[in-house]
Design an enzyme around this catalytic site. Structure first.
Site, PDB file in Angstrom:
ATOM      1  N   GLY A 178      71.062 -51.025  57.663  1.00 38.95           N
ATOM      2  CA  GLY A 178      69.923 -50.485  56.925  1.00 38.95           C
ATOM      3  C   GLY A 178      68.720 -49.978  57.701  1.00 38.95           C
ATOM      4  N   GLY A 180      68.529 -47.431  59.823  1.00 34.45           N
ATOM      5  CA  GLY A 180      68.684 -46.051  60.320  1.00 34.45           C
ATOM      6  C   GLY A 180      67.724 -45.048  59.697  1.00 34.45           C
ATOM      7  N   CYS A 183      69.228 -43.561  56.565  1.00 33.35           N
ATOM      8  CA  CYS A 183      69.990 -44.561  55.837  1.00 33.35           C
ATOM      9  C   CYS A 183      69.249 -44.934  54.559  1.00 33.35           C
ATOM     10  CB  CYS A 183      70.119 -45.764  56.751  1.00 33.35           C
ATOM     11  SG  CYS A 183      70.653 -47.219  55.914  1.00 33.35           S
TER      12      CYS A 183
HETATM   13  P1  5GP Z   1      68.866 -43.969  63.764  1.00 34.11           P
HETATM   14  O1  5GP Z   1      68.935 -44.040  65.252  1.00 34.11           O
HETATM   15  O2  5GP Z   1      68.968 -42.572  63.265  1.00 34.11           O
HETATM   16  O3  5GP Z   1      67.692 -44.706  63.196  1.00 34.11           O
HETATM   17  O4  5GP Z   1      70.137 -44.746  63.221  1.00 34.11           O
HETATM   18  C1  5GP Z   1      71.441 -44.373  63.555  1.00 34.11           C
HETATM   19  C2  5GP Z   1      72.426 -45.281  62.838  1.00 34.11           C
HETATM   20  O5  5GP Z   1      72.271 -45.192  61.415  1.00 34.11           O
HETATM   21  C3  5GP Z   1      73.886 -44.923  63.044  1.00 34.11           C
HETATM   22  O6  5GP Z   1      74.378 -45.293  64.291  1.00 34.11           O
HETATM   23  C4  5GP Z   1      74.551 -45.669  61.890  1.00 34.11           C
HETATM   24  O7  5GP Z   1      74.770 -47.012  62.175  1.00 34.11           O
HETATM   25  C5  5GP Z   1      73.502 -45.584  60.797  1.00 34.11           C
HETATM   26  N1  5GP Z   1      73.846 -44.564  59.811  1.00 34.11           N
HETATM   27  C6  5GP Z   1      74.240 -43.291  60.007  1.00 34.11           C
HETATM   28  N2  5GP Z   1      74.445 -42.639  58.850  1.00 34.11           N
HETATM   29  C7  5GP Z   1      74.182 -43.525  57.880  1.00 34.11           C
HETATM   30  C8  5GP Z   1      74.241 -43.467  56.452  1.00 34.11           C
HETATM   31  O8  5GP Z   1      74.520 -42.454  55.821  1.00 34.11           O
HETATM   32  N3  5GP Z   1      73.939 -44.618  55.802  1.00 34.11           N
HETATM   33  C9  5GP Z   1      73.614 -45.770  56.452  1.00 34.11           C
HETATM   34  N4  5GP Z   1      73.384 -46.859  55.738  1.00 34.11           N
HETATM   35  N5  5GP Z   1      73.512 -45.851  57.793  1.00 34.11           N
HETATM   36  C10 5GP Z   1      73.809 -44.754  58.483  1.00 34.11           C
END
Ligand code: 5GP
Length: 362
Positions: A178, A180, A183
């Site tokens: 959660g 991300g 996300c």
């Molecule tokens: P960020 O670095 O962009 O904050 O987070 C990346 C991570 O977000 C990814 O490695 C993956 O674990 C998570 N993530 C990617 N796409 C999604 C999504 O559609 N839903 C959720 N719950 N998590 C995501």
């Protein structure tokens, strides 16, 4: 029903306290780490920052740029066996993982990829919810089939499940539910765990068993990456921070925004050219439609689709992130990234930085 009253923390809840240091310059800081993995017994040396297996981030082109700097990429699941095989002479197996889901078809395709590309060393078994019995059993099956491959498995956020996955055969557990940037799991389901506390608790559990963790998601700036390492993460995975670059392959969208100013001579309105790239979560409707043709009826989207500023080549971002972490190390007196966690004292804060001019950028 139970409530836990222990306070759990996010990156934005803390700052790192500076300490007296003998380091004269950031140049002296060594960001390379060397690990020996628990089950595979493989060793690895590099800068433990990873690109996420997301569209526009975990691409072969981005992997090529990151490997030049010693960083790592988890490739998107959608690459075919042929896509990966064709690139096997340019991708360094020390710096990328192939990603897989947990269906029968995924396993068959993983087997084919590894058979055709015996040099591949890292397998990333990736699901949104690493708490299912099926997932644990799949990790075990992959470990039994590939005793000497490095297995990354996730995502979880608690010590008990970190240990369970390690006992099932994971060398590295991916931590984050959660946090991300794209996300929406916390909105759609109410489930999640503040990322800094998740890292502290899961790292403790993994290190006790001689295994490693990746902090996955929630980093918005180099300071957050430094906090993740400070909290005990062995690797830090980035989606949003690596999105929006040429190497991600997304289409650049040009827009002309009205500045509400006029040319003093012609009195014509002045427009500013802005460039964006589309970025979306891998559980968003955009991704589901792209990869599966539809959003299955029984599930809802748990990801956002956004337009983020176009950032050019990833090289500049890499330098910015590494420069930031080197500087963190000099502030706390850590001559190497390995020592950063030992040198870190977090202080609980209610304000991270002064944002008075954040929206006044030219
Ligand atoms: P960020 O670095 O962009 O904050 O987070 C990346 C991570 O977000 C990814 O490695 C993956 O674990 C998570 N993530 C990617 N796409 C999604 C999504 O559609 N839903 C959720 N719950 N998590 C995501």
């Amino acid at each position: 029903m139970r409530i836990e009253f222990d306070e759990k923390l996010d990156f934005s809840d803390v700052l790192i306290r500076p300490k007296r240091s003998t380091l004269a310059s950031r140049k002296e800081v060594d960001l390379q780490r060397e690990y020996t993995f628990k089950h595979s017994k493989q060793t690895w040396k590099g800068i433990p920052i990873m690109a996420a297996n997301m569209d526009g981030v975990g691409t072969i082109t981005l992997a090529k740029s990151l490997q030049e700097h010693g960083l790592f990429t988890c490739l998107v699941k959608s690459y075919s066996v042929q896509d990966i095989t064709k690139q096997s002479n340019v991708l360094n197996p020390e710096h990328f993982a192939v990603s897989t889901g947990t269906s029968k078809r995924d396993f068959e395709s993983l087997k084919e990829t590894l058979q055709l590309n015996p040099a591949i060393k890292f397998i990333c078994i990736d699901v949104a919810n690493g708490y299912s019995e099926h997932f644990g059993a799949f990790v075990q099956k992959v470990r039994e089939t590939y005793p000497s491959h490095v297995i990354i498995a996730g995502n979880v956020v608690t010590a008990d499940m970190t240990q369970e996955l390690i006992l099932r055969g994971a060398d590295i557990v991916k931590v984050g539910i959660g946090p991300g940037s794209v996300c929406t799991t916390r909105i759609q389901t109410g489930v999640g765990y503040p990322q800094l506390s998740a890292i502290i608790e899961c790292a403790d559990a993994a290190h006790g068993l001689g295994a490693h963790i990746i902090s996955d998601g929630g980093c918005t700036c180099p300071g957050d990456v430094a906090k993740a390492f400070g909290a005990g993460a062995d690797f830090v995975m980035l989606g949003g921070m690596f999105a929006g670059h040429d190497e991600g392959g997304g289409q650049v969208i040009t827009e002309y925004h009205n500045t509400h100013q006029r040319n003093q001579v012609t009195h014509e309105p002045i427009y500013k050219e802005l460039k964006f790239v589309e970025f979306y979560g891998m559980s968003s409707s955009t991704a589901m439609i792209k990869h599966h043709g539809e959003v299955a009826e029984y599930r809802s989207s748990e990801g956002r689709t956004v337009k983020i500023p176009y950032k050019g080549q990833v090289e500049t971002t890499i330098k910015d992130i590494l420069g930031g972490i080197r500087s963190t190390c000099t502030y706390v007196g850590a001559p190497t990234l390995k020592q950063l966690s030992k040198c870190t004292t977090f202080i609980r804060v209610h304000r991270q930085y002064n944002d008075v001019f954040v929206n006044s950028k030219h």
